[in-house]
Write a protein that holds these residues in place. Structure first.
Motif, PDB file in Angstrom:
ATOM      1  N   HIS A  32      -3.209   1.815 -10.748  1.00 44.03           N
ATOM      2  CA  HIS A  32      -2.940   1.684  -9.316  1.00 44.03           C
ATOM      3  C   HIS A  32      -2.562   0.254  -8.971  1.00 44.03           C
ATOM      4  CE1 HIS A  32      -5.156   5.418  -7.495  1.00 44.03           C
ATOM      5  NE2 HIS A  32      -4.228   5.739  -8.374  1.00 44.03           N
ATOM      6  N   THR A  33      -1.758   0.113  -7.949  1.00 38.42           N
ATOM      7  CA  THR A  33      -1.439  -1.198  -7.407  1.00 38.42           C
ATOM      8  C   THR A  33      -2.421  -1.499  -6.285  1.00 38.42           C
ATOM      9  OG1 THR A  33       0.901  -0.976  -7.934  1.00 38.42           O
ATOM     10  CG2 THR A  33       0.321  -2.569  -6.222  1.00 38.42           C
ATOM     11  N   VAL A  34      -3.024  -2.676  -6.350  1.00 36.72           N
ATOM     12  CA  VAL A  34      -3.933  -3.113  -5.299  1.00 36.72           C
ATOM     13  C   VAL A  34      -3.385  -4.388  -4.677  1.00 36.72           C
ATOM     14  CG1 VAL A  34      -5.971  -2.038  -6.318  1.00 36.72           C
ATOM     15  CG2 VAL A  34      -5.419  -4.387  -6.903  1.00 36.72           C
ATOM     16  N   CYS A  35      -3.732  -4.605  -3.432  1.00 39.71           N
ATOM     17  CA  CYS A  35      -3.276  -5.768  -2.685  1.00 39.71           C
ATOM     18  C   CYS A  35      -4.511  -6.592  -2.328  1.00 39.71           C
ATOM     19  CB  CYS A  35      -2.548  -5.291  -1.438  1.00 39.71           C
ATOM     20  SG  CYS A  35      -1.803  -6.598  -0.469  1.00 39.71           S
ATOM     21  N   VAL A  36      -4.497  -7.869  -2.682  1.00 39.42           N
ATOM     22  CA  VAL A  36      -5.659  -8.733  -2.471  1.00 39.42           C
ATOM     23  C   VAL A  36      -5.256  -9.901  -1.571  1.00 39.42           C
ATOM     24  CG1 VAL A  36      -7.551  -9.959  -3.590  1.00 39.42           C
ATOM     25  CG2 VAL A  36      -6.372  -8.131  -4.828  1.00 39.42           C
ATOM     26  N   ALA A  37      -5.967 -10.045  -0.460  1.00 37.60           N
ATOM     27  CA  ALA A  37      -5.666 -11.118   0.496  1.00 37.60           C
ATOM     28  C   ALA A  37      -6.482 -12.357   0.172  1.00 37.60           C
ATOM     29  CB  ALA A  37      -5.969 -10.654   1.917  1.00 37.60           C
ATOM     30  N   ILE A  80       1.637  -8.600 -10.031  1.00 34.82           N
ATOM     31  CA  ILE A  80       2.973  -8.080  -9.769  1.00 34.82           C
ATOM     32  C   ILE A  80       3.775  -9.119  -8.993  1.00 34.82           C
ATOM     33  CG2 ILE A  80       4.318  -6.294  -8.601  1.00 34.82           C
ATOM     34  CD1 ILE A  80       1.910  -4.408  -9.070  1.00 34.82           C
ATOM     35  N   ARG A  81       3.223  -9.540  -7.848  1.00 37.21           N
ATOM     36  CA  ARG A  81       3.922 -10.540  -7.026  1.00 37.21           C
ATOM     37  C   ARG A  81       2.995 -11.087  -5.961  1.00 37.21           C
ATOM     38  NH1 ARG A  81       7.501  -7.208  -2.633  1.00 37.21           N
ATOM     39  NH2 ARG A  81       6.028  -5.522  -2.344  1.00 37.21           N
ATOM     40  N   GLN A  82       3.370 -12.241  -5.434  1.00 37.79           N
ATOM     41  CA  GLN A  82       2.659 -12.844  -4.316  1.00 37.79           C
ATOM     42  C   GLN A  82       3.478 -12.615  -3.053  1.00 37.79           C
ATOM     43  OE1 GLN A  82       1.032 -16.841  -4.733  1.00 37.79           O
ATOM     44  NE2 GLN A  82       1.660 -17.305  -2.636  1.00 37.79           N
ATOM     45  N   LEU A  83       2.794 -12.285  -1.977  1.00 30.99           N
ATOM     46  CA  LEU A  83       3.443 -12.049  -0.693  1.00 30.99           C
ATOM     47  C   LEU A  83       2.964 -13.097   0.303  1.00 30.99           C
ATOM     48  CD1 LEU A  83       2.729  -8.209  -0.587  1.00 30.99           C
ATOM     49  CD2 LEU A  83       4.878  -9.283  -1.208  1.00 30.99           C
ATOM     50  N   GLU A  84       3.879 -13.847   0.862  1.00 27.27           N
ATOM     51  CA  GLU A  84       3.493 -14.866   1.844  1.00 27.27           C
ATOM     52  C   GLU A  84       3.020 -14.232   3.144  1.00 27.27           C
ATOM     53  OE1 GLU A  84       2.976 -17.948   1.020  1.00 27.27           O
ATOM     54  OE2 GLU A  84       3.738 -17.463  -0.960  1.00 27.27           O
ATOM     55  N   HIS A  85       3.606 -13.095   3.489  1.00 26.00           N
ATOM     56  CA  HIS A  85       3.207 -12.373   4.696  1.00 26.00           C
ATOM     57  C   HIS A  85       2.562 -11.064   4.257  1.00 26.00           C
ATOM     58  CE1 HIS A  85       5.360 -15.284   7.097  1.00 26.00           C
ATOM     59  NE2 HIS A  85       6.401 -15.134   6.285  1.00 26.00           N
ATOM     60  N   CYS A  86       1.271 -10.961   4.472  1.00 26.00           N
ATOM     61  CA  CYS A  86       0.519  -9.798   4.000  1.00 26.00           C
ATOM     62  C   CYS A  86       0.900  -8.536   4.757  1.00 26.00           C
ATOM     63  CB  CYS A  86      -0.981 -10.031   4.163  1.00 26.00           C
ATOM     64  SG  CYS A  86      -1.593 -11.415   3.192  1.00 26.00           S
ATOM     65  N   SER A  87       1.105  -7.504   4.006  1.00 32.26           N
ATOM     66  CA  SER A  87       1.324  -6.180   4.582  1.00 32.26           C
ATOM     67  C   SER A  87       0.569  -5.172   3.727  1.00 32.26           C
ATOM     68  CB  SER A  87       2.814  -5.846   4.654  1.00 32.26           C
ATOM     69  OG  SER A  87       3.383  -5.901   3.354  1.00 32.26           O
ATOM     70  N   CYS A  88      -0.670  -5.506   3.418  1.00 26.14           N
ATOM     71  CA  CYS A  88      -1.488  -4.647   2.566  1.00 26.14           C
ATOM     72  C   CYS A  88      -1.807  -3.336   3.282  1.00 26.14           C
ATOM     73  CB  CYS A  88      -2.796  -5.337   2.202  1.00 26.14           C
ATOM     74  SG  CYS A  88      -2.613  -6.800   1.163  1.00 26.14           S
ATOM     75  N   PRO A  89      -1.713  -2.211   2.570  1.00 21.29           N
ATOM     76  CA  PRO A  89      -2.116  -0.937   3.179  1.00 21.29           C
ATOM     77  C   PRO A  89      -3.634  -0.901   3.371  1.00 21.29           C
ATOM     78  CG  PRO A  89      -1.655  -0.656   0.856  1.00 21.29           C
ATOM     79  CD  PRO A  89      -1.289  -2.076   1.187  1.00 21.29           C
ATOM     80  N   LEU A  90      -4.104  -0.007   4.206  1.00 23.32           N
ATOM     81  CA  LEU A  90      -5.539   0.076   4.469  1.00 23.32           C
ATOM     82  C   LEU A  90      -6.321   0.469   3.224  1.00 23.32           C
ATOM     83  CD1 LEU A  90      -5.585   1.703   8.016  1.00 23.32           C
ATOM     84  CD2 LEU A  90      -6.044  -0.663   7.393  1.00 23.32           C
ATOM     85  N   VAL A  91      -5.739   1.347   2.401  1.00 21.12           N
ATOM     86  CA  VAL A  91      -6.400   1.709   1.144  1.00 21.12           C
ATOM     87  C   VAL A  91      -5.908   0.786   0.050  1.00 21.12           C
ATOM     88  CG1 VAL A  91      -6.847   4.111   1.748  1.00 21.12           C
ATOM     89  CG2 VAL A  91      -4.679   3.489   0.689  1.00 21.12           C
ATOM     90  N   HIS A  92      -6.742   0.565  -0.934  1.00 23.00           N
ATOM     91  CA  HIS A  92      -6.422  -0.309  -2.063  1.00 23.00           C
ATOM     92  C   HIS A  92      -6.108  -1.731  -1.620  1.00 23.00           C
ATOM     93  CE1 HIS A  92      -5.285   3.768  -3.733  1.00 23.00           C
ATOM     94  NE2 HIS A  92      -6.385   3.430  -4.363  1.00 23.00           N
ATOM     95  N   SER A  93      -6.857  -2.207  -0.622  1.00 19.58           N
ATOM     96  CA  SER A  93      -6.717  -3.579  -0.157  1.00 19.58           C
ATOM     97  C   SER A  93      -8.055  -4.283  -0.303  1.00 19.58           C
ATOM     98  CB  SER A  93      -6.293  -3.620   1.317  1.00 19.58           C
ATOM     99  OG  SER A  93      -5.038  -3.049   1.464  1.00 19.58           O
ATOM    100  N   PHE A  94      -8.004  -5.536  -0.770  1.00 16.89           N
ATOM    101  CA  PHE A  94      -9.214  -6.296  -1.039  1.00 16.89           C
ATOM    102  C   PHE A  94      -9.008  -7.743  -0.616  1.00 16.89           C
ATOM    103  CE2 PHE A  94      -8.684  -2.855  -4.074  1.00 16.89           C
ATOM    104  CZ  PHE A  94      -9.886  -2.173  -3.923  1.00 16.89           C
ATOM    105  N   ILE A  95     -10.087  -8.522  -0.646  1.00 14.39           N
ATOM    106  CA  ILE A  95      -9.980  -9.949  -0.368  1.00 14.39           C
ATOM    107  C   ILE A  95     -10.638 -10.721  -1.494  1.00 14.39           C
ATOM    108  CG2 ILE A  95      -9.812  -9.777   2.145  1.00 14.39           C
ATOM    109  CD1 ILE A  95     -12.791 -10.433   2.284  1.00 14.39           C
ATOM    110  N   PHE A  96     -10.129 -11.928  -1.769  1.00 17.00           N
ATOM    111  CA  PHE A  96     -10.759 -12.811  -2.733  1.00 17.00           C
ATOM    112  C   PHE A  96     -12.047 -13.346  -2.120  1.00 17.00           C
ATOM    113  CE2 PHE A  96      -6.303 -13.114  -4.114  1.00 17.00           C
ATOM    114  CZ  PHE A  96      -6.447 -12.940  -5.483  1.00 17.00           C
ATOM    115  N   THR A  97     -13.058 -13.572  -2.952  1.00 15.01           N
ATOM    116  CA  THR A  97     -14.301 -14.162  -2.449  1.00 15.01           C
ATOM    117  C   THR A  97     -14.667 -15.370  -3.278  1.00 15.01           C
ATOM    118  OG1 THR A  97     -15.645 -12.728  -3.831  1.00 15.01           O
ATOM    119  CG2 THR A  97     -15.190 -11.991  -1.567  1.00 15.01           C
TER     120      THR A  97
END
Length: 97
Positions: A32-37, A80-97
């Motif tokens: 799965h692809t996940v998006c991490v803010a 995969i890639r870095q996104l300067e403007h986040c558009s993470c979906p509600l599912v499979h979205s996380f944050i760095f801690t």
């Protein structure tokens, strides 16, 4: 900023998690692809980066991750890639801690 990763592997301990606030771990899947803010306070004040974001990694480098609250839920992913403007979906979205 946000970083997209493809989950390569994860421990079976993620699927066993059943505490109400940690059930999200059950939904992690290999491939799965996940998006991490990257947001404060995880962001380094000098570099404005989050530790573990794979800044200097290309898509062939395997990086390690660990879930907060359950150190046995861990695995690997590839950037995969870095996104300067986040558009993470509600599912499979996380944050760095």
């Amino acid at each position: 900023y946000c970083v997209e990763f493809k989950t390569e592997s994860l421990s079976h301990h993620c699927a066993l998690e059943n505490r109400p606030y940690a059930r999200w771990m059950q939904y992690l899947r290999e491939g799965h692809t996940v998006c991490v803010a990257c947001q404060p306070p995880a962001m380094n004040t000098d570099t404005h980066r989050c530790s573990g974001d794979g800044h200097n990694a290309d898509g062939s480098k395997t990086l390690h991750w660990e879930a907060v609250g359950n150190s046995q839920c861990q695995g690997t992913w590839k950037k995969i890639r870095q996104l300067e403007h986040c558009s993470c979906p509600l599912v499979h979205s996380f944050i760095f801690t």
